[in-house]
Design a protein around this motif. Structure first.
Motif, short mmCIF file in Angstrom:
data_model
loop_
_atom_site.label_atom_id
_atom_site.label_comp_id
_atom_site.label_asym_id
_atom_site.label_seq_id
_atom_site.Cartn_x
_atom_site.Cartn_y
_atom_site.Cartn_z
N ILE A 143 40.13 41.76 31.28
CA ILE A 143 40.71 40.68 32.10
C ILE A 143 42.21 40.88 32.24
N ASP A 161 42.36 51.23 29.56
CA ASP A 161 42.48 52.28 28.54
C ASP A 161 42.32 51.71 27.14
N VAL A 191 38.65 50.70 26.50
CA VAL A 191 37.75 51.81 26.13
C VAL A 191 37.94 52.16 24.65
N THR A 192 39.21 52.26 24.22
CA THR A 192 39.47 52.63 22.83
C THR A 192 38.94 51.56 21.88
N VAL A 225 35.10 51.73 21.61
CA VAL A 225 34.56 52.85 20.83
C VAL A 225 34.88 52.68 19.36
N ILE A 226 36.15 52.42 19.04
CA ILE A 226 36.57 52.40 17.63
C ILE A 226 36.21 51.06 16.99
N LEU A 267 32.54 52.62 15.84
CA LEU A 267 32.71 53.48 14.66
C LEU A 267 32.97 52.67 13.39
N SER A 296 29.86 50.77 12.13
CA SER A 296 28.83 51.58 11.48
C SER A 296 29.32 52.12 10.14
N LEU A 297 30.63 52.41 10.04
CA LEU A 297 31.15 52.85 8.74
C LEU A 297 31.05 51.74 7.71
N PHE A 332 27.39 51.45 6.65
CA PHE A 332 27.03 52.55 5.75
C PHE A 332 27.60 52.32 4.35
N LEU A 347 25.59 49.72 2.58
CA LEU A 347 24.32 50.28 2.13
C LEU A 347 24.52 51.13 0.89
N ALA A 348 25.62 51.88 0.84
CA ALA A 348 25.87 52.76 -0.30
C ALA A 348 26.25 51.97 -1.54
N ARG A 394 25.37 48.84 -2.24
CA ARG A 394 24.28 48.00 -2.73
C ARG A 394 23.40 48.72 -3.74
N LYS A 395 23.36 50.07 -3.65
CA LYS A 395 22.52 50.85 -4.55
C LYS A 395 22.95 50.66 -6.00
#
Lengths: 248, 84
Positions: free
Chosen positions: B48, B53, B56-57, B60-61, B65, B68-69, B72, B75-76, B78-79
């Motif tokens: 808006i 530019d 977009v950044t 994506v970031i 990214l 998902s990091l 992950f 998840l790691a 919790r073990k």
């Protein structure tokens, strides 16, 4: 009581910021600024050195700076040395991660979850599309929004998707490291070539071509593709370091 | 009041609400999800304000990214420990 005090403090701070900005003559509302008095107009008209030539999309040739996207013109042409510093910052951070988490004998981290059939097939199908989009954004950095940094990160996200899809998967980290160092050195070598042949560090040596063509803007697409490959391989290496642990 | 003004107001109110929820959630995975949707709304805000530019950044970031990091990492972690 504590939450109430925090709410009061936040509202007070918000009121301070809003009232200060509303009466500030250096912060006019969006669209009210006379842009002809701002420095950005020089970059938009490619008029920094004073050689004013009309900028027409699809026709203008031999401008001061070739990219159709003005942000790219600033980031990769007028201020390319800053971008070299930015790439160096990313390199140092990935070096730090590798120093802390890397090792010789490594295996995948055992997560408490195993991908089912849908996730495996869907991730494999999406991997190619995301990789192609990342490469497209890197190559078209001088024409459309985006460029090397988002494109490279998109390439790294597709690698992350492969890690998600398969709990045995590990990327070829050695190849990534070779790619990263080659592209990083190539950027510096291009800069030094400009210094030797053109007189300035990172001087644009090739012809600019027609504004808006895919093969235009001289060195800028080459530099952005190099940056995209470098960022992609670097962040893929960081992700691999995060998802592995030392062991047999 | 045009349509773009209404979209601006809705996005800004949702941004504040999602930031509050991300801080105050009981479980960490919910916080990560709220943070991801906050990034997604920030992308609309950037578009808006005519900064494609940055949009977009951020897409994506911020919402790809980093989310998902975080997932992950959760998840790691919790073990080893008990339920988070």
């Amino acid at each position: 009581m504590k939450n109430f005090l925090a709410l009061l403090l936040t509202l007070f701070l918000g009121y301070m910021i809003m009232s200060w900005l509303a009466t500030n003559e250096f912060f006019p509302a969006m669209g009210d600024v006379d842009v002809t008095t701002r420095v950005s107009q020089k970059y938009i008209e490619r008029d920094v050195n004073g050689n004013s030539e009309e900028v027409v999309f699809g026709e203008a040739t031999n401008l001061e700076s070739g990219p159709a996207n003005t942000v790219t013109a600033i980031v990769a042409d007028y201020r390319s040395f800053d971008t070299l510093g930015e790439v160096t910052v990313l390199f140092v951070s990935s070096l730090g991660v590798a120093l802390l988490l890397g090792g010789t004998k490594q295996r995948r981290l055992e997560l408490n979850f195993h991908p089912n059939f849908m996730l495996r097939v869907g991730s494999r199908a999406l991997f190619g599309i995301i990789l192609m989009t990342g490469i497209y954004i890197s190559i078209h950095g001088h024409l459309t929004p985006g460029g090397g940094f988002p494109g490279g990160t998109m390439i790294a996200s597709s690698m992350l998707l492969l890690y998600l899809a398969d709990d045995e998967f590990r990327a070829k980290v050695k190849g990534f490291k070779i790619l990263e160092s080659t592209t990083g050195s190539a950027y510096v070598i291009i800069g030094l070539l400009g210094l030797l042949l053109g007189g300035y560090f990172l001087e644009n040596l090739l012809v600019n071509g027609v504004l808006g063509d895919l093969f235009s803007a001289g060195m800028i697409p080459i530099i952005y593709i190099l940056i995209g490959l470098k960022v992609g391989s670097e962040i893929s290496g960081v992700i691999d370091n995060f998802l592995t642990e030392e062991g047999v | 009041m045009t349509l773009i003004n209404i979209v601006e107001i809705v996005v800004s109110v949702l941004l504040i609400a999602l930031a509050f929820l991300a801080i105050n959630s009981k479980t960490l995975i919910k916080s990560v999800m709220f943070l991801s949707s906050l990034s997604m709304l920030a992308v609309i805000g950037f578009v808006i304000m005519r900064a494609p530019d940055v949009a977009v950044t951020e897409a994506v970031i911020g919402s790809g990214l980093v989310t998902s990091l975080f997932v992950f990492t959760l998840l790691a972690v919790r073990k080893a420990g008990k339920k988070i």
